[in-house]
Design an enzyme around this catalytic site. Structure first.
Site, PDB file in Angstrom:
ATOM      1  CE1 TYR A  33      -6.212  33.826 -29.461  1.00  0.00           C
ATOM      2  CE2 TYR A  33      -5.396  35.819 -28.401  1.00  0.00           C
ATOM      3  CZ  TYR A  33      -5.229  34.790 -29.298  1.00  0.00           C
ATOM      4  OH  TYR A  33      -4.078  34.720 -30.045  1.00  0.00           O
ATOM      5  CE  LYS A 147      -6.390  37.664 -31.236  1.00  0.00           C
ATOM      6  NZ  LYS A 147      -5.012  37.346 -31.559  1.00  0.00           N
TER       7      LYS A 147
HETATM    8  N1  PLP Z   1      -1.169  36.514 -36.537  1.00  0.00           N
HETATM    9  C1  PLP Z   1      -1.297  35.767 -35.428  1.00  0.00           C
HETATM   10  C2  PLP Z   1      -1.147  34.283 -35.526  1.00  0.00           C
HETATM   11  C3  PLP Z   1      -1.561  36.372 -34.199  1.00  0.00           C
HETATM   12  O1  PLP Z   1      -1.711  35.622 -33.101  1.00  0.00           O
HETATM   13  C4  PLP Z   1      -1.658  37.777 -34.132  1.00  0.00           C
HETATM   14  C5  PLP Z   1      -1.939  38.440 -32.876  1.00  0.00           C
HETATM   15  O2  PLP Z   1      -2.051  37.841 -31.847  1.00  0.00           O
HETATM   16  C6  PLP Z   1      -1.500  38.506 -35.310  1.00  0.00           C
HETATM   17  C7  PLP Z   1      -1.264  37.846 -36.500  1.00  0.00           C
HETATM   18  C8  PLP Z   1      -1.609  40.007 -35.305  1.00  0.00           C
HETATM   19  O3  PLP Z   1      -2.945  40.373 -35.148  1.00  0.00           O
HETATM   20  P1  PLP Z   1      -3.338  41.752 -34.463  1.00  0.00           P
HETATM   21  O4  PLP Z   1      -2.695  42.820 -35.259  1.00  0.00           O
HETATM   22  O5  PLP Z   1      -4.811  41.777 -34.542  1.00  0.00           O
HETATM   23  O6  PLP Z   1      -2.816  41.692 -33.059  1.00  0.00           O
END
Ligand code: PLP
Length: 291
Positions: A33, A147
């Site tokens: 996602y 992700k």
């Molecule tokens: N780390 C995790 C585990 C996350 O789920 C997310 C965002 O959902 C992030 C870091 C931050 O990522 P981003 O800046 O792309 O939202």
């Protein structure tokens, strides 16, 4: 107003948008996602999100459901149909539908869902006070760079934070090093004002906001070091903050029972947050869609 979702070729009100009970996303969390922030109907860091989506799919051998150009048309349409001025677009791609068995056919057609949600980043009131975080053992799998929609450890961690009125849970490994938080990346600022964050690796999700903040911080002349740090380092840091698509930049003033510095949001975090908000406001509505 009812939200409109895109699901496998149809635009439907959310309540009518149905997923097959044998979708592998539902049965195995076999999918990936993205969450993209939308400001003034314009996506923030769209190209970076699509790049990460593409990488996550590749790592799991899930084919892209369509060209990125076609996906962009759908996302624009979901924004338009929902009159989404400010909020998020959620994109989910699962491996698709098949009779339940662990192995999968390489010929499967992936399922694509795109939804919109009206949401604002954390209020100024919260940011002005800063937040508390809880530390939690990192019990996740060894590919946190993907992700994946398989988020059980993340939701357990987030809920244990919310249960004690903390904002986030920060994960630490058995060697004591901090990886990231349940839905955001973690940063510290040390005594000589160097910004430190975990390097990108299989241990953390390479946050899109993390990458943008790195760039904004470099441009602003900050010293930066990408290396891992411990909970102990957090306790004695000058500042601690989180970054993420829905979090923006959030100052942390307490880690478990330890107050950070003087207990007030740090100036680096606040400055970087201001710069990030300006960056969002400056996004060109046409160029923003470039992949
Ligand atoms: N780390 C995790 C585990 C996350 O789920 C997310 C965002 O959902 C992030 C870091 C931050 O990522 P981003 O800046 O792309 O939202």
């Amino acid at each position: 107003m009812s939200h409109i979702a895109y699901i496998n070729g149809l635009y439907e009100p959310n309540k009518n948008a149905l997923i097959n009970i044998e979708d592998r996303g539902l049965q195995f969390s076999d999918g990936v996602y993205e969450v993209i922030y939308v400001w003034n109907e314009t996506p923030v860091d769209y190209g970076a999100h699509i790049e990460r989506l593409s990488r996550s799919l590749n790592e799991l051998n899930i084919p892209a459901p369509m060209s990125w150009r076609s996906l962009t048309v759908i996302i624009k349409e979901v924004i338009r149909r929902n009159y989404l001025r400010q909020g998020i677009i959620y994109i989910q791609i699962s491996r698709g539908v098949a009779s339940r068995t662990h192995g999968y056919s390489r010929e499967m057609e992936p399922s694509l869902v795109v939804t919109a949600k009206f949401t604002a980043p954390p209020s100024e009131e919260i940011v002005k006070k800063g937040v508390k975080v809880l530390s939690t053992p990192d019990i996740r799998w060894a590919r946190r760079d993907i992700k994946s929609i398989s988020l059980l450890p993340n939701i357990i961690a987030k809920q244990s934070a919310l249960d004690v009125k903390a904002f986030e849970s920060v994960f630490y490994k058995s060697d004591g090093s901090v990886t990231e938080a349940s839905a955001s990346n973690v940063w510290i600022v040390d005594k000589d004002k160097t910004l430190i964050t975990h390097p990108t690796s299989r241990d953390i999700l390479g946050g899109v906001t993390r990458a943008t903040i790195l760039k904004l911080a470099r441009d602003a002349g900050y010293r930066i070091s990408e290396h891992s740090f411990t909970l102990q380092n957090m306790h004695v840091a000058d500042e601690v903050f989180l970054t993420g698509t829905t979090t923006f930049v959030m100052p942390v003033v307490q880690v478990d029972k330890h107050t950070i510095a003087n207990g007030y949001p740090g100036e680096c975090a606040l400055e970087l947050r201001d710069r990030y908000i300006q960056y969002i406001k400056d996004v060109d509505p046409v160029m923003a869609w470039n992949v």
